[in-house]
Design a protein around this motif. Structure first.
Motif, short mmCIF file in Angstrom:
data_model
loop_
_atom_site.label_atom_id
_atom_site.label_comp_id
_atom_site.label_asym_id
_atom_site.label_seq_id
_atom_site.Cartn_x
_atom_site.Cartn_y
_atom_site.Cartn_z
N LYS A 34 0.82 -1.22 0.00
CA LYS A 34 0.00 0.00 0.00
C LYS A 34 0.85 1.27 0.00
O LYS A 34 0.42 2.30 -0.52
CB LYS A 34 -0.96 -0.02 1.18
N LEU A 35 2.06 1.21 0.54
CA LEU A 35 2.93 2.38 0.49
C LEU A 35 3.31 2.70 -0.96
O LEU A 35 3.41 3.87 -1.34
CB LEU A 35 4.18 2.17 1.34
N ALA A 36 3.50 1.67 -1.76
CA ALA A 36 3.79 1.89 -3.18
C ALA A 36 2.57 2.47 -3.90
O ALA A 36 2.70 3.34 -4.78
CB ALA A 36 4.22 0.58 -3.84
N ILE A 37 1.38 2.01 -3.53
CA ILE A 37 0.16 2.58 -4.11
C ILE A 37 0.01 4.04 -3.70
O ILE A 37 -0.43 4.89 -4.49
CB ILE A 37 -1.07 1.77 -3.66
N MET A 38 0.41 4.36 -2.49
CA MET A 38 0.33 5.74 -2.02
C MET A 38 1.20 6.67 -2.86
O MET A 38 0.81 7.81 -3.16
CB MET A 38 0.76 5.82 -0.55
N LEU A 39 2.36 6.19 -3.27
CA LEU A 39 3.20 6.97 -4.17
C LEU A 39 2.45 7.30 -5.47
O LEU A 39 2.58 8.40 -6.00
CB LEU A 39 4.49 6.21 -4.50
N GLU A 40 1.66 6.35 -5.94
CA GLU A 40 0.88 6.57 -7.16
C GLU A 40 -0.20 7.63 -6.93
O GLU A 40 -0.51 8.42 -7.84
CB GLU A 40 0.24 5.25 -7.62
N ILE A 41 -0.77 7.66 -5.74
CA ILE A 41 -1.77 8.69 -5.42
C ILE A 41 -1.12 10.07 -5.46
O ILE A 41 -1.66 11.01 -6.07
CB ILE A 41 -2.39 8.42 -4.03
N PHE A 42 0.04 10.20 -4.84
CA PHE A 42 0.75 11.48 -4.87
C PHE A 42 1.05 11.90 -6.32
O PHE A 42 0.85 13.06 -6.70
CB PHE A 42 2.07 11.39 -4.09
N GLU A 43 1.55 10.95 -7.10
CA GLU A 43 1.93 11.24 -8.48
C GLU A 43 0.71 11.66 -9.31
O GLU A 43 0.79 12.59 -10.12
CB GLU A 43 2.60 10.02 -9.10
N HIS A 44 -0.42 10.99 -9.10
CA HIS A 44 -1.63 11.32 -9.84
C HIS A 44 -2.07 12.76 -9.58
O HIS A 44 -2.34 13.52 -10.52
CB HIS A 44 -2.76 10.36 -9.45
N TYR A 45 -2.11 13.15 -8.31
CA TYR A 45 -2.54 14.51 -7.99
C TYR A 45 -1.52 15.55 -8.44
O TYR A 45 -1.89 16.66 -8.82
CB TYR A 45 -2.82 14.63 -6.49
N ASP A 46 -0.27 15.18 -8.41
CA ASP A 46 0.77 16.09 -8.90
C ASP A 46 0.60 16.35 -10.39
O ASP A 46 0.74 17.49 -10.86
CB ASP A 46 2.15 15.50 -8.60
N GLU A 47 0.28 15.31 -11.15
CA GLU A 47 0.10 15.47 -12.59
C GLU A 47 -1.21 16.17 -12.93
O GLU A 47 -1.26 17.02 -13.83
CB GLU A 47 0.13 14.10 -13.26
#
Length: 307
Positions: A34-47
């Motif tokens: 889930k920590l790796a999925i959290m990185l994807e959440i950050f990246e999505h909102y950043d983009e």
């Protein structure tokens, strides 16, 4: 070098959301995923909201690291330093996970926070949530500019990011977090000239006093240190004010490539020297929490998710 998490050396933001979690026993494998999925959440909102300057940090508590990542340990990871003297102390309140969310829009911080909590909900307890904000031109609620001597530009990475000295953990950062509550009623009763003497710099212009003119008990004096080679001992501070109409304070976050600068600075502030001088600012603010964490690189989090 492995890629550091963006939020460690990010520029200051207008809003922040700070989340502390404790993980349920036996949930380590799913938390790594889930920590790796959290990185994807950050990246999505950043983009999606690039104008919002979105960033995040995932940090693992020193007390929980070996449960989450058994067999691999950052060389200098240690518990939060426990100092106290008279009525001055740095309480230790360990947490398993520290999540920092920052952006220039409060709604984006809120939206990311909702997704992070939903992702982790079945496996953790949310113990603390604090909303931070930029105050005026980067000032603490005491009215003085916060972290005025922070490293800038690429110097941030030199100060905050682990390099080749610990090859398995390059790109990571040692993080210490304290939530301070200010006694602003007491502070604001002081004349400005006395506040400036305690801080070691002018209030309105944010000009540091010369070393010769700094009081031995000033905050500036107590956080300015040098190593054996005469080089300054530096931290990157990513702190933000927080509060409402009743409670106000500073959510203090220090990032460094070693825990030693924070430990030395905290000791210097709390423990009086041979002349009885300590950081006089501590007469007006009280640390209520204290946790030591390590924020591994993006590469490390993604690799460990596959274990």
């Amino acid at each position: 070098m492995s890629q550091p998490q963006k939020g460690i050396c990010a520029e200051p933001n207008l809003h922040g959301l700070f989340l502390m979690f404790n993980v349920e026993e036996g949930k380590e494998a799913i938390i790594r995923e889930k920590l790796a999925i959290m990185l994807e959440i950050f990246e999505h909102y950043d983009e999606e909201h690039y104008e919002g300057m979105v960033s995040g940090v995932i940090a693992v508590g020193s007390n929980y690291w070996m449960e989450l990542f058994p067999g691999i340990l950052p060389k200098q990871l240690a518990p939060f330093p426990d100092f106290s003297e008279y009525d001055r102390s740095a309480p230790v309140v360990p947490f398993d996970l520290f999540i920092q969310i920052r952006a220039d829009r409060a709604d984006i911080c809120h939206a990311i926070g909702i997704e992070v909590c939903a992702l982790l909900e079945s496996d953790v307890e949310l113990v603390e949530q604090v909303k931070g904000f930029r105050f005026l031109d980067g000032r603490d609620l005491t009215g003085f500019v916060d972290a005025a001597d922070n490293p800038r530009g690429m110097k941030k990475f030199d100060v905050a990011i682990v390099g080749d000295e610990d090859p398995e953990f390059t790109g990571g950062s040692y993080i210490h977090v304290q939530r301070y509550q200010h006694n602003l009623e007491k502070w604001n009763r002081l004349p400005v000239v006395e506040q400036e003497q305690i801080m070691g710099r002018t209030k309105a212009e944010n000009m540091p006093f010369s070393t010769h003119n700094q009081a031995p008990f000033s905050h500036a004096k107590k956080i300015t240190m040098q190593n054996a080679q005469g080089q300054p001992i530096e931290l990157l501070c990513q702190s933000m004010p927080y509060g409402d109409m009743k409670v106000q304070g500073l959510y203090f976050i220090a990032c460094a490539k070693s825990p030693q600068p924070f430990t030395d600075r905290l000791r210097n502030r709390i423990v009086a020297d041979e002349n009885g001088d300590y950081d006089k600012l501590l007469d007006f603010t009280t640390a209520e929490t204290g946790g030591a964490f390590f924020a591994p690189s993006i590469n490390f989090i993604k690799q460990q998710a596959k274990r």
